[in-house]
Design an enzyme around this catalytic site. Structure first.
Site, short mmCIF file in Angstrom:
data_model
loop_
_atom_site.label_atom_id
_atom_site.label_comp_id
_atom_site.label_asym_id
_atom_site.label_seq_id
_atom_site.Cartn_x
_atom_site.Cartn_y
_atom_site.Cartn_z
N ASP A 25 0.88 -1.17 0.00
CA ASP A 25 0.00 0.00 0.00
C ASP A 25 0.93 1.23 0.00
O ASP A 25 2.13 1.10 0.27
CB ASP A 25 -0.87 -0.03 1.26
CG ASP A 25 -1.58 1.28 1.50
OD1 ASP A 25 -2.22 1.78 0.55
OD2 ASP A 25 -1.51 1.80 2.64
N ASP A 46 -0.12 5.25 0.85
CA ASP A 46 -0.33 6.27 1.89
C ASP A 46 -0.44 5.62 3.27
O ASP A 46 -1.26 4.72 3.49
CB ASP A 46 -1.61 7.06 1.59
CG ASP A 46 -1.44 7.91 0.34
OD1 ASP A 46 -0.48 8.70 0.30
OD2 ASP A 46 -2.24 7.76 -0.60
C1 XBP Z 1 -5.12 6.48 0.63
C2 XBP Z 1 -6.17 7.33 0.07
C3 XBP Z 1 -5.90 8.39 -0.92
C4 XBP Z 1 -5.09 9.59 -0.42
C5 XBP Z 1 -5.19 10.76 -1.36
O1 XBP Z 1 -4.69 5.54 -0.29
O2 XBP Z 1 -7.33 7.15 0.40
O3 XBP Z 1 -7.12 8.87 -1.36
O4 XBP Z 1 -5.59 10.03 0.82
O5 XBP Z 1 -4.92 10.44 -2.67
P1 XBP Z 1 -3.75 4.24 0.04
P2 XBP Z 1 -5.81 10.97 -3.90
O6 XBP Z 1 -3.58 4.08 1.53
O7 XBP Z 1 -4.49 3.09 -0.61
O8 XBP Z 1 -2.43 4.51 -0.65
O9 XBP Z 1 -6.15 12.39 -3.59
O10 XBP Z 1 -4.92 10.83 -5.11
O11 XBP Z 1 -7.03 10.10 -3.98
MG MG Z 2 -2.88 3.27 3.38
#
Ligand code: XBP
Ligand code: MG
Length: 250
Positions: free
Chosen positions: A7, A9
């Protein structure tokens, strides 16, 4: 275990509080939008995955937001595009480090011939900015598959992004392991049948998480994992041998 699926973020880096949230607020200011998202409000908003979807959800309860849905969508699209540009600037200036133990575990995988993939709901430009900043312009060569929000519009907790990653890797769910930080991420894995371990991020430090093989703090800390990281000395990091042990139920 033939591949490790990351993953982005919260797992690779603490991007939400100091990256996306800050960039959203900068975008609000630039567009003359009257509200701001503080750290605790943003934490609640994280139950909605996807930045555009998060904006739409938040606007639904704001009297200052445009009433007509089409107008609200236009504003959300504009804010989201600007937010991603500002996020890339924050990340490119070195504003957000990798979480401890991430680089080392990636190097373990390269040394052992374990393939790697990315499965995220975030936009591709954000992944490029973050990984480019930390691994240079050829970062993508490290990964056999990079699946982002544009590839899987049904966002986590929907399993779509993991199903696509398996397809791209040409592996069965039982041949891979995922690393996530959040409950929506773990739900996506569980629904795709993908075994997962959880390295808790700041926003999900207390969250209830069901269905993970192991849950713990960062990958550089061998202590405080549930079940215990039995192969790791207390000061050591979570390495590939430990992941294999958890995957084998040891
Ligand atoms: C986390 C998310 C993303 C980010 C923002 O994704 O929900 O939406 O907060 O990115 P993960 P965007 O943990 O799956 O990486 O604004 O590009 O949606
Ligand atoms: Mg995440």
């Amino acid at each position: 275990m033939r591949a490790l699926i990351w993953d982005v973020d919260g797992t690779l880096a603490e991007t939400e509080r100091d990256g996306h949230r800050v960039a959203f607020n900068q975008a609000f200011e630039a567009e003359g939008v009257p509200w701001r998202w503080d750290a605790s409000h943003y934490g609640r908003l994280l139950s909605v995955t996807g930045g555009f979807e998060r904006l739409m959800h938040d606007m639904a309860s704001r009297i200052e937001a445009p009433l007509a849905i089409a107008e609200r969508e236009l504003l959300a699209r504009r804010l989201h595009r600007l937010k991603n540009m500002l996020y890339a600037q924050i990340v490119a200036s070195g504003g957000i480090g990798l979480r401890p133990g991430v680089r080392e575990l990636m190097d373990d995988c390269s040394a052992a011939g374990v393939r790697m993939a990315i499965a995220t709901t975030t936009s591709r430009s954000n992944v490029e900015a973050l990984l480019g900043a930390h691994f240079g312009p050829y970062w993508e060569a490290r990964f056999d598959a990079v699946l982002c929000g544009e590839d899987a519009p049904r966002k986590k907790p929907d399993p779509q992004v993991y199903a696509l990653a398996l397809e791209r890797l040409n592996l069965a769910a039982g041949e891979v392991l995922a690393i996530e930080d959040s409950s929506p991420g773990v739900q996506a894995c569980v629904r795709a049948g993908v075994p997962v371990i959880v390295t808790r991020s700041v926003y999900f430090a207390q969250a209830e998480v069901d269905g993970a093989l192991a849950i713990g703090p960062d990958l550089a800390s061998g202590g405080d994992w549930q079940p215990a990281a039995s192969l790791v000395k207390s000061a050591g990091r979570i390495d590939l041998a430990q992941l294999r042990a958890w995957a084998a139920g040891r």
